[in-house]
Design a protein around this motif. Structure first.
Motif, short mmCIF file in Angstrom:
data_model
loop_
_atom_site.label_atom_id
_atom_site.label_comp_id
_atom_site.label_asym_id
_atom_site.label_seq_id
_atom_site.Cartn_x
_atom_site.Cartn_y
_atom_site.Cartn_z
N ASP A 149 3.51 2.51 4.32
CA ASP A 149 3.21 2.79 2.92
C ASP A 149 3.66 4.20 2.56
OD1 ASP A 149 1.34 4.50 3.98
OD2 ASP A 149 -0.37 3.21 3.55
N HIS A 150 3.45 4.58 1.29
CA HIS A 150 3.89 5.89 0.80
C HIS A 150 2.72 6.72 0.29
CE1 HIS A 150 8.16 4.84 1.08
NE2 HIS A 150 7.81 3.64 0.66
N GLU A 151 1.55 6.51 0.88
CA GLU A 151 0.40 7.31 0.50
C GLU A 151 0.46 8.68 1.18
OE1 GLU A 151 -1.57 6.24 -1.76
OE2 GLU A 151 -0.86 4.16 -1.84
N GLU A 152 -0.49 9.54 0.80
CA GLU A 152 -0.52 10.88 1.42
C GLU A 152 -0.74 10.77 2.93
OE1 GLU A 152 -3.32 13.34 -0.53
OE2 GLU A 152 -2.30 13.26 -2.47
N LYS B 193 -0.11 8.25 5.74
CA LYS B 193 0.65 7.03 5.93
C LYS B 193 -0.01 6.12 6.95
CE LYS B 193 5.26 8.55 4.63
NZ LYS B 193 6.69 8.57 5.02
N HIS B 194 0.17 4.81 6.71
CA HIS B 194 -0.34 3.79 7.62
C HIS B 194 0.78 2.82 7.96
CE1 HIS B 194 -4.04 5.23 5.60
NE2 HIS B 194 -4.60 5.02 6.78
N GLN C 217 -3.39 -3.81 8.86
CA GLN C 217 -3.23 -2.36 8.72
C GLN C 217 -3.72 -1.67 9.98
OE1 GLN C 217 -5.91 -0.28 6.10
NE2 GLN C 217 -4.35 1.16 5.46
N ASP D 87 -5.28 1.41 11.48
CA ASP D 87 -6.09 2.56 11.05
C ASP D 87 -7.00 2.96 12.20
OD1 ASP D 87 -7.27 4.54 9.60
OD2 ASP D 87 -8.45 3.21 8.31
N LEU E 122 1.74 0.45 -4.32
CA LEU E 122 0.53 1.12 -4.79
C LEU E 122 -0.67 0.18 -4.82
CD1 LEU E 122 2.08 3.14 -7.75
CD2 LEU E 122 1.51 3.99 -5.47
N ASN E 123 -1.86 0.81 -4.75
CA ASN E 123 -3.13 0.11 -4.92
C ASN E 123 -3.35 -0.99 -3.88
OD1 ASN E 123 -3.52 1.69 -7.26
ND2 ASN E 123 -2.40 0.19 -8.50
N GLY E 124 -2.83 -0.76 -2.68
CA GLY E 124 -3.06 -1.71 -1.60
C GLY E 124 -2.42 -3.05 -1.79
N LYS F 91 8.11 4.13 -6.36
CA LYS F 91 6.82 3.56 -5.97
C LYS F 91 6.18 2.69 -7.06
CE LYS F 91 5.78 7.76 -3.32
NZ LYS F 91 4.80 8.85 -3.10
#
Length: 1015
Positions: A527-530, A532-533, A545, A547, A568-570, A600
């Motif tokens: 993903d492209h979140e702050e 990353k996962h 996922q 984690d 975005l938003n899962g 994104k």
């Protein structure tokens, strides 16, 4: 611009088939998932579901060996040939022993069996003969042909001698030289490693097949092409100074036959492509040089002809190579070594396009599935596309230019073939996985001599250089044949090997974590979140996922998606092999062949109907489809570039096409430049100008905001030409908001626009721009922009522009040249004449094509008129501005009556009356005369005009209105008559005292009135 990535690998041990009993050939029943393996004396069946291996046939005579086999799925028969010439079939419906039948016997050893693609014909070939059998008629022979003949075939070309040796001039040697035959015998007749066996390959439509065999006459390997009736069609042309090797395959699409050949007396190893007439058409060069040790053992095309699989043998090692062609260039996508192992045979799966089956002499069955993947490192500053070609990694930066492959912005050259790449977008990290399991870690500087970075584009300021190596001894990858799904996140290298997810720390060079997976991983995504996962998808479409070293189920696609992305938003976007595109569980399209996530928030995808579609990932209800945007069949999306909002497409041939779609442009302009906290109209203007979008949108989108930002827009604009361009496109009739809003995928809620305040916009904007431009320190720098504000007013104020220009004579020449872009020079001459400024008229007349003999007499005649008002009257009449002419004439006559009358007054008044009658400006003239405070001296003119006006109304049968006008001018007789014609009795009788008639006539008038109205 895609690479082949490991999709799935599987290995099954064949413990009974090693050493002397090694399997040499195999066939696959794809319906039952059974693999039939053949060694010298036995046939085995391997059930892929439970991995059970059992023997189904064994020869009783050990002097007779099994040579080849072919499975016919239509009949559920397994046919195989023996060294004594027997052709045997096994039927699997009942007991094996009762269903082993000898079809027939040939005189020689059967080298190969091959059924046609439609399984209607079975071909058996020996060293000298070919036999065609019909599978539908109990293997009845169709035809039998001798291979070693001197015939070329039915498709033999006609040679008329053009360009041949016999038609050339030979100088002093004489004509005898033309009759000498060239020696075509190569130095080497055939390869030392040639097994002397004949080979059969079918074209996919089943109409033709080719046989590669050793000619008993000249000991050359020859290729002959037959039709399905067994008739010889063509023979290959002899390679010049070379020879043909045994490996051969017919491209599934039917275009060419691929055959291994050597040229230049063995110093050039190639895969040469032959047409169906036997002529060579291109080649793939594998190696050049003296003493080439490797040779091609097997050739095979995959189901859709996109991958050419080769098995090369060198000493005791084998190499599996996968090649693909694009834009007339061959790319080595995979080069997988098998150390001390020989690949015995390989087959591509007939159902799954990129799945390969192979067996090795160490007793292993392998099935490997690859997937075409686009590897794009996408950020807000650059879009890098990685393309593997053997030892070269081509890197194309599409933020600078669109460079078609095989060219690139820069390339990384390694000493070993590159199998895969892993990269981290945010940290600009890159790892190359090499064929010996070593890892090449790339940084910003180069310190290794064996690894080079060659920059091809001068605009590239930063490139990747191999800075460190994790050797094969230290590599976390234990087997290159089983490692898949490489990812790089924050200095941690992720990969899957033997159903375990390994996390390798590049700094400590240790495996941080190894997680056991209870499912077969289909593919992965980041993903492209702050923070990353890593996301994993199993073979059923379920998303997990990672984690804190634990897997958590997140979502389940309706179908498995070999390509998916975390947005975005899962949410997740997935694309199946059957072209179905999903957003979580919702199907977006059933005909999608490629997609890309832009910024994104925007999903861009192409369809099989050759269209592009754009969808917001923020607001699901907004979809913008460019139905009129037609693309070539098979077009795929490569990437987008955030910096200039372009979309790069790749055509089926391999060339690139760059477009700038409106949804990407207008969404960025509205959301990121206009609706943002820091408005940037300069950047918005530049993008719209570059892509030829209507500039009215800058105002129409949010009129009040743009109106308030006009001073800032002027100060930040690059040049006066840009301001001129914007003002010149202002159009009251154009409402671009309604036209462009359908393309904006991220719409902000704005208060409704009050059309009464902000429209029409031309005069509002022109006056605002003019006031702002005139208030600048040096307004003359914006001379053209100021003139444009006059021109674009509604109606156009060209006279105002000329008056302003007359105040700045220094810029007259350039300004006049600029104004001619908006208005014809002759019309500009008339406009200047309408300003009554003869100096300005003369200056403009010099720029026209008019003859001075035409305009100078007219100007001199006008200058001789001593009265200013009458001079204006004559000019207005000349320009047919009769309304202004009437006003100026009225001013002239008022002035004459109040002062000393002119001797030409009567003539001029008659000319004025003629103009007035022709154009019907009676009300204007009356109003102009009545506006004079000293009305009495002008009463004579007023009454005359009133009389003309009333007469005009009478001709139009407006009797009552005419009577009122007559009464205003004290023409009571005419007024009474008009009232009577208008049947207004009361007003007609009211005027009788004012009418000059005798008393006895009054009763007569009354009698006439009564008679008229009685009737």
């Amino acid at each position: 611009m895609q690479n082949l990535g490991f999709y799935n690998t599987r290995a099954i041990g064949l413990h009974d088939l090693t050493g002397a009993n090694v399997a040499r050939r195999f066939a696959i029943d794809t319906d039952k998932q059974i693999v039939y393996l053949l060694n010298s004396h036995s046939i085995y069946s391997l059930t892929l579901e439970d991995e059970k291996l059992k023997s189904i046939y064994t020869t009783t005579d050990k002097t007779i060996t099994l040579e080849d086999l072919s499975y016919i799925s239509e009949l559920n028969h397994l046919c195989f040939g023996l060294s004594n010439g027997d052709l045997v079939s096994i039927q699997f419906d009942n007991d094996f022993d009762e269903n082993v039948n000898v079809i027939g016997t040939l005189e020689e050893c059967i080298h190969e069996l091959k059924s046609s693609p439609d399984q209607q014909i079975l071909v058996a070939v020996t060293n000298s003969k070919v036999l065609l059998l019909s599978t539908n008629n109990d293997y009845e022979p169709i035809a039998e042909a001798i291979l070693d003949t001197s015939e070329f075939g039915e498709q033999q070309l006609v040679n008329v001698g053009w360009g041949s040796k016999t038609t050339q001039f030979h100088g002093s040697v004489g004509k005898k030289a033309a009759l000498e035959t060239a020696q075509t015998t190569p130095a080497t007749l055939r390869a030392n490693h040639d097994d002397n066996r004949s080979r059969i390959v079918w074209r996919d439509d089943g109409d033709l097949f080719a046989i590669s065999f050793i000619s008993l006459t000249n000991q050359w390997r020859t290729i002959k092409i037959f039709n399905k009736q067994g008739q010889l069609q063509a023979t290959n042309e002899s390679p010049l100074n070379g020879f043909i090797e045994s490996a051969i395959a017919w491209k599934i699409s039917g275009e060419f036959i691929g055959a291994a050949m050597r040229f230049n007396n063995g110093q050039k190893l190639t895969i040469s492509f032959l047409e169906k007439n036997g002529l060579k058409h291109g080649e793939l060069v594998l190696e050049t040089g003296e003493n080439i040790e490797q040779y091609v053992e097997h050739i095979a095309w995959n189901k859709d002809s996109t991958i050419l699989g080769l098995v090369l043998h060198k000493e005791n090692d084998s190499y599996l190579q996968l090649w693909s062609s694009s834009n007339y260039h061959w790319y080595l996508k995979q080069n997988i070594p098998f150390s001390s192992v020989n690949i015995q045979s390989l087959l591509w799966d007939i159902d799954i396009a990129n799945k390969l089956h192979l067996i090795t002499n160490d007793g292993q069955y392998h099935s490997v599935t690859w997937s075409w993947i686009s590897q794009v490192s996408y950020t807000n500053t650059r879009s890098l596309v990685f393309l593997i070609d053997g030892c070269h990694l081509f890197v194309s930066d599409f933020t600078h230019s669109s460079i078609p492959p095989p060219m690139s912005s820069y390339e990384i050259v390694c000493p070993l073939p590159i199998l895969a790449v892993a990269f981290d977008d945010d940290h600009d990290q890159l790892i190359l996985i090499l064929s010996d399991r070593s890892l090449a870690v790339c940084g910003t500087s180069s310190c290794l001599s064996d690894y080079r970075t060659i920059i091809r584009l001068s605009e590239i300021k930063s490139a990747h250089y191999v800075s460190s190596i994790v050797s094969s001894a230290e590599s976390p990858i234990k087997s290159i044949h089983h490692a898949t799904h490489y990812r790089l996140i924050n200095q941690e290298f992720y990969f899957i090997e033997n159903s375990h997810l390994h996390i390798y720390n590049l700094q400590t060079k240790t495996i941080k974590t190894s997680l056991s997976l209870n499912f077969n991983c289909l593919t992965t995504a980041v993903d492209h979140e702050e923070v990353k996962h890593l996301y994993l998808e199993d073979e059923h479409g379920k998303i997990f996922q990672l984690d804190n070293n634990e897997l958590h189920a997140k979502m389940h696609f309706p179908r498995p998606c070999p390509h998916f992305s975390a947005v975005l938003n899962g949410r997740f976007v997935g694309l199946t092999e059957n072209y179905r595109l999903y957003l979580n569980t919702a199907e977006l399209a059933h005909n999608c062949n490629s997609y890309f996530i832009h910024d994104k928030t925007i999903l861009v995808y192409s369809t099989l109907q050759h269209q592009l579609a754009f969808r917001s990932l923020i607001n699901d209800e907004i979809v913008a489809g460019i139905s009129q945007r037609r693309t070539e069949r098979g077009t795929r999306i490569v990437c987008t570039a955030f910096t200039d909002l372009k979309l790069v497409l790749q055509m089926p041939r391999g060339n690139l096409e760059t477009i700038y779609p409106r949804p990407l442009l207008l969404t960025y302009i509205s959301a990121d430049l206009i609706d943002s906290e820091t408005t940037n109209y300069k950047r918005a203007f530049e993008l719209m100008r570059k892509n030829r979008l209507n500039l009215n949108f800058l105002y129409d989108y949010n009129p009040k905001q743009f109106f308030d930002n006009i001073p800032s827009f002027i100060s930040k604009t690059r040049s006066d030409d840009d301001i001129c361009l914007f003002i010149s496109e202002i159009d009251n009739e154009k409402n671009t908001r309604e036209e462009y809003m359908k393309y904006i995928l991220k719409q902000e809620k704005h208060p409704p626009i009050d059309a009464k305040i902000w429209h029409p916009k031309a005069n509002l904007l022109c006056e605002k721009f003019r006031s702002c431009l005139l208030s600048t320190e040096n307004c003359t720098e914006h001379m053209n922009s100021i003139l444009t504000t006059f021109v674009k007013q509604s109606p156009s104020n060209m006279e105002g522009a000329l008056v302003f220009l007359s105040q700045h004579p220094k810029y007259f020449d350039n300004a006049i040249r600029y104004l001619t872009y908006f208005i014809d020079i002759d019309r500009l001459y008339d406009t200047a004449l309408g300003t009554y400024n003869f100096d300005l008229v003369l200056m403009i007349s010099e720029k026209t094509q008019k003859d001075p003999k035409e305009y100078l007499p007219e100007l001199n005649q006008l200058r001789l008129i001593n009265n200013h008002h009458w001079q204006k009257f004559k000019i207005d009449c000349r320009l047919k501005r009769f309304k202004k002419a009437i006003e100026n004439a009225c001013d002239y006559f008022v002035e004459q009556l109040l002062n000393r009358p002119d001797e030409h007054e009567n003539d001029r008044f008659q000319e004025f009356i003629n103009i007035l009658e022709n154009n019907r400006f009676y009300k204007l003239a009356i109003r102009k005369f009545l506006s004079n405070q000293q009305i009495k001296p002008t009463m004579e003119y007023i009454n005359h005009i009133i009389k003309l006006y009333a007469d005009y109304l009478m001709t139009k049968k407006y009797y009552v209105e005419a009577a009122l006008i007559y009464e205003r001018g004290r023409f009571f007789d005419h007024a009474s008559k008009a009232f009577r014609q208008g049947k207004d009795v009361q007003n007609s009788l009211k005027l009788l005292p004012s009418v000059s008639v005798q008393a006895k006539q009054v009763s007569c008038f009354c009698f006439q009135f009564s008679t008229q109205f009685k009737s």
